[in-house]
Design a protein around this motif. Structure first.
Motif, PDB file in Angstrom:
ATOM      1  N   ASN A 178      12.056   6.117  -6.453  1.00  0.00           N
ATOM      2  CA  ASN A 178      11.793   7.323  -7.251  1.00  0.00           C
ATOM      3  C   ASN A 178      11.036   8.390  -6.471  1.00  0.00           C
ATOM      4  O   ASN A 178      10.741   9.468  -6.998  1.00  0.00           O
ATOM      5  N   GLY A 179      10.719   8.109  -5.227  1.00  0.00           N
ATOM      6  CA  GLY A 179      10.199   9.128  -4.324  1.00  0.00           C
ATOM      7  C   GLY A 179       8.719   9.385  -4.364  1.00  0.00           C
ATOM      8  O   GLY A 179       8.178  10.043  -3.468  1.00  0.00           O
ATOM      9  N   VAL A 180       8.024   8.883  -5.363  1.00  0.00           N
ATOM     10  CA  VAL A 180       6.602   9.187  -5.486  1.00  0.00           C
ATOM     11  C   VAL A 180       5.725   7.935  -5.531  1.00  0.00           C
ATOM     12  O   VAL A 180       4.502   8.036  -5.656  1.00  0.00           O
ATOM     13  N   HIS A 181       6.331   6.755  -5.455  1.00  0.00           N
ATOM     14  CA  HIS A 181       5.591   5.489  -5.499  1.00  0.00           C
ATOM     15  C   HIS A 181       4.630   5.500  -6.694  1.00  0.00           C
ATOM     16  O   HIS A 181       3.431   5.240  -6.567  1.00  0.00           O
ATOM     17  N   TYR A 182       5.225   5.787  -7.864  1.00  0.00           N
ATOM     18  CA  TYR A 182       4.447   6.000  -9.076  1.00  0.00           C
ATOM     19  C   TYR A 182       5.190   5.397 -10.259  1.00  0.00           C
ATOM     20  O   TYR A 182       6.422   5.473 -10.330  1.00  0.00           O
ATOM     21  N   ARG A 183       4.439   4.778 -11.188  1.00  0.00           N
ATOM     22  CA  ARG A 183       5.025   4.189 -12.381  1.00  0.00           C
ATOM     23  C   ARG A 183       4.982   5.221 -13.505  1.00  0.00           C
ATOM     24  O   ARG A 183       3.959   5.425 -14.144  1.00  0.00           O
ATOM     25  N   PHE A 184       6.110   5.893 -13.741  1.00  0.00           N
ATOM     26  CA  PHE A 184       6.167   6.858 -14.831  1.00  0.00           C
ATOM     27  C   PHE A 184       6.011   6.169 -16.181  1.00  0.00           C
ATOM     28  O   PHE A 184       5.539   6.775 -17.139  1.00  0.00           O
ATOM     29  N   ASP A 185       6.407   4.902 -16.262  1.00  0.00           N
ATOM     30  CA  ASP A 185       6.280   4.172 -17.517  1.00  0.00           C
ATOM     31  C   ASP A 185       4.835   3.817 -17.833  1.00  0.00           C
ATOM     32  O   ASP A 185       4.482   3.590 -18.990  1.00  0.00           O
ATOM     33  N   ARG A 186       3.989   3.764 -16.818  1.00  0.00           N
ATOM     34  CA  ARG A 186       2.586   3.400 -17.017  1.00  0.00           C
ATOM     35  C   ARG A 186       1.627   4.535 -16.662  1.00  0.00           C
ATOM     36  O   ARG A 186       0.417   4.364 -16.793  1.00  0.00           O
ATOM     37  N   THR A 187       2.155   5.644 -16.173  1.00  0.00           N
ATOM     38  CA  THR A 187       1.359   6.781 -15.684  1.00  0.00           C
ATOM     39  C   THR A 187       0.262   6.323 -14.723  1.00  0.00           C
ATOM     40  O   THR A 187      -0.911   6.651 -14.869  1.00  0.00           O
ATOM     41  N   GLU A 188       0.693   5.578 -13.709  1.00  0.00           N
ATOM     42  CA  GLU A 188      -0.237   5.100 -12.689  1.00  0.00           C
ATOM     43  C   GLU A 188       0.514   4.858 -11.390  1.00  0.00           C
ATOM     44  O   GLU A 188       1.744   4.671 -11.392  1.00  0.00           O
ATOM     45  N   PRO A 189      -0.183   4.874 -10.248  1.00  0.00           N
ATOM     46  CA  PRO A 189       0.482   4.599  -8.975  1.00  0.00           C
ATOM     47  C   PRO A 189       1.118   3.217  -8.976  1.00  0.00           C
ATOM     48  O   PRO A 189       0.650   2.290  -9.635  1.00  0.00           O
ATOM     49  N   CYS A 190       2.197   3.080  -8.233  1.00  0.00           N
ATOM     50  CA  CYS A 190       2.914   1.817  -8.160  1.00  0.00           C
ATOM     51  C   CYS A 190       2.241   0.874  -7.171  1.00  0.00           C
ATOM     52  O   CYS A 190       1.783   1.298  -6.108  1.00  0.00           O
ATOM     53  N   ALA A 191       2.196  -0.389  -7.529  1.00  0.00           N
ATOM     54  CA  ALA A 191       1.628  -1.404  -6.634  1.00  0.00           C
ATOM     55  C   ALA A 191       2.700  -2.380  -6.162  1.00  0.00           C
ATOM     56  O   ALA A 191       2.379  -3.394  -5.537  1.00  0.00           O
ATOM     57  N   LEU A 192       3.968  -2.079  -6.437  1.00  0.00           N
ATOM     58  CA  LEU A 192       5.059  -2.991  -6.096  1.00  0.00           C
ATOM     59  C   LEU A 192       5.643  -2.672  -4.728  1.00  0.00           C
ATOM     60  O   LEU A 192       5.593  -1.536  -4.258  1.00  0.00           O
ATOM     61  N   THR A 193       6.206  -3.689  -4.101  1.00  0.00           N
ATOM     62  CA  THR A 193       6.916  -3.491  -2.841  1.00  0.00           C
ATOM     63  C   THR A 193       8.280  -2.881  -3.135  1.00  0.00           C
ATOM     64  O   THR A 193       9.028  -3.419  -3.966  1.00  0.00           O
ATOM     65  N   PRO A 194       8.615  -1.747  -2.503  1.00  0.00           N
ATOM     66  CA  PRO A 194       9.903  -1.116  -2.791  1.00  0.00           C
ATOM     67  C   PRO A 194      11.083  -2.058  -2.570  1.00  0.00           C
ATOM     68  O   PRO A 194      11.126  -2.820  -1.608  1.00  0.00           O
ATOM     69  N   ILE A 195      12.024  -2.023  -3.484  1.00  0.00           N
ATOM     70  CA  ILE A 195      13.260  -2.811  -3.455  1.00  0.00           C
ATOM     71  C   ILE A 195      12.987  -4.312  -3.551  1.00  0.00           C
ATOM     72  O   ILE A 195      13.829  -5.136  -3.226  1.00  0.00           O
ATOM     73  N   SER A 196      11.793  -4.712  -3.968  1.00  0.00           N
ATOM     74  CA  SER A 196      11.538  -6.115  -4.276  1.00  0.00           C
ATOM     75  C   SER A 196      12.130  -6.421  -5.648  1.00  0.00           C
ATOM     76  O   SER A 196      12.575  -5.523  -6.370  1.00  0.00           O
ATOM     77  N   VAL A 197      12.152  -7.689  -6.022  1.00  0.00           N
ATOM     78  CA  VAL A 197      12.667  -8.067  -7.335  1.00  0.00           C
ATOM     79  C   VAL A 197      11.868  -7.378  -8.435  1.00  0.00           C
ATOM     80  O   VAL A 197      12.423  -6.858  -9.417  1.00  0.00           O
TER      81      VAL A 197
END
Length: 421
Positions: free
Chosen positions: A136-155
């Motif tokens: 999504n280009g911003v490494h951000y969880r729009f569903d949680r309104t917080e930065p993403c902590a997941l590894t990109p393209i991980s399960v």
């Protein structure tokens, strides 16, 4: 030296194109020959009116204006974009020495990377966002309104409903990221980071690629002028797109808590929500000159409370150059130019925390002191177009020397980040 600058627009439709245009102009003013390749059909900014700049249009459309299926397929791999780029590069009067890509997500797609690598010259891309790693280009969880902590393209990433639009959009972006990884493979790609935070964050997300990292500030085209008087301002100013990830809603909440007017310069999805608040004034998009006049006459402080790991925004630097204090989110790359308590404040992107910082600016003397410090610190090492172009030229020459003498360049790759470019 002949440099090809590749971007999707030839007008400042966003930060990436703004920097691409200014980079092209700055490089031309240093004496380099520049070809500006504009992917999407449209007008051109007067910055490209220079005898050393040639503009070539690929005549493409924004893929997201097409039907859903056509847009999805083209976003993942746009064959026609690749074909047109090949023709454009083949038609140049003389071959390029460096290819510099600024954006590829609206019309070009990952299909252009093999075209660029096939030229056997350095390929450079400026990272204005996180699309090189994150779907999504911003490494951000729009569903949680917080930065993403997941590894990109991980399960976990694949399962997360994190896209700002829909799950279907997320699937397209995941496929595009997979195509991008295949297109780049183990080819050498030189990436330019516009802030230190970008380098630290994205480095761990792109370990599988053969990347060389460089650090160059974006240019800030602000003429020197005496500092503004923030003590005479009565508004908390926000400049940019009105979105939740950029914290526009936090500005309104903090202003209400602090008893200030929130002045919004820009438009976006939150406009209707913000318009209903009594302490809010919206003036829409304004020309750069009008923005500067508004800030100098109205702003007590400029706020950039990004919830996502924004690489900029440029508005922070422009405010500091004008002599206005800045309250910046500690997640924004621009916060590295803010010395907490000296020329502004660096805070968590939360309304209550922002309000506390605003109350510290209630004193006219404090507001003036921070404003004077902002102006002095910025102009002690201004992020001018000339400085930006000089850093790019230095980078290009280094890459060309490395190609000519690869053994002698091995040591330079192990230098600290601030010594690379």
């Amino acid at each position: 030296m002949h440099v090809v600058v590749l971007a999707e627009f030839a007008v400042p439709s966003g930060g990436a194109e703004k920097v691409a245009l200014e980079s092209a102009r700055g490089l031309a003013e240093t004496g380099l020959t520049v070809t500006y390749v504009q992917a999407i059909e449209g007008p051109a900014d007067p910055l490209l009116d220079h005898p050393r700049i040639t503009r070539i249009g690929l005549g493409l459309a924004d893929v997201w204006t097409r039907s859903a299926l056509s847009a999805a397929l083209s976003a993942i791999w746009h064959r026609e974009a690749a074909r047109r780029l090949v023709r454009a590069l083949d038609g140049l009067a003389w071959p390029p020495d460096v290819l510099h890509l600024h954006q590829w997500t609206r019309s070009l797609s990952p299909s252009v990377f093999p075209v660029l690598f096939a030229r056997s010259v350095p390929v450079v891309t400026t990272l204005h966002d996180y699309f090189l790693a994150c779907p999504n280009g911003v490494h951000y969880r729009f569903d949680r309104t917080e930065p993403c902590a997941l590894t990109p393209i991980s399960v976990a990433c694949l399962a997360a409903p994190c896209d700002g639009k829909s799950r279907a959009h997320k699937l397209v972006r995941v496929a595009r990221t997979a195509a991008l990884r295949a297109a780049i493979g183990r080819r050498r790609l030189d990436v330019v980071h516009v802030c230190d935070a970008s380098r630290m964050r994205i480095g761990g997300l792109l370990g599988r690629f053969d990347l060389a990292h460089h650090r160059i500030d974006n240019p800030v085209r602000v003429p020197f002028a005496p500092p503004a008087d923030p003590a005479s301002g009565n508004a908390l100013a926000y400049v940019g797109r009105l979105t939740r990830e950029k914290g526009a809603d936090l500005v309104a909440e903090a202003a209400a808590l602090a008893g200030l007017t929130a002045l919004f310069i820009g438009t976006g999805p939150l406009e209707a929500e913000l318009r209903g608040r009594p302490n809010v004034e919206l003036v829409g998009w304004q020309a750069p000159e009008a923005v500067e006049r508004l800030l100098r006459s109205r702003a007590r402080v400029v706020v950039a409370p990004s919830r996502w790991y924004e690489t900029g925004p440029l508005t922070v630097y422009e405010a500091l150059a004008a002599g206005l204090p800045v309250i910046a989110s500690n997640r924004a790359g621009a916060a590295e130019k803010v010395a907490d308590g000296v020329n502004g404040f660096v805070v968590e992107p939360e309304a209550g925390v922002l309000a506390v910082a605003l109350r510290r600016l209630a004193s006219d003397d404090q507001a003036r002191a921070l404003g004077r410090a902002a102006h002095a610190r910025y102009w002690a090492a201004p992020m001018t177009l000339a400085a930006h172009a000089e850093a790019l030229v230095k980078l290009y020459h280094g890459l060309l020397r490395e190609r000519a003498h690869p053994a002698a360049a091995v040591l330079s790759l192990d230098q600290p980040l601030d010594a690379v470019s």
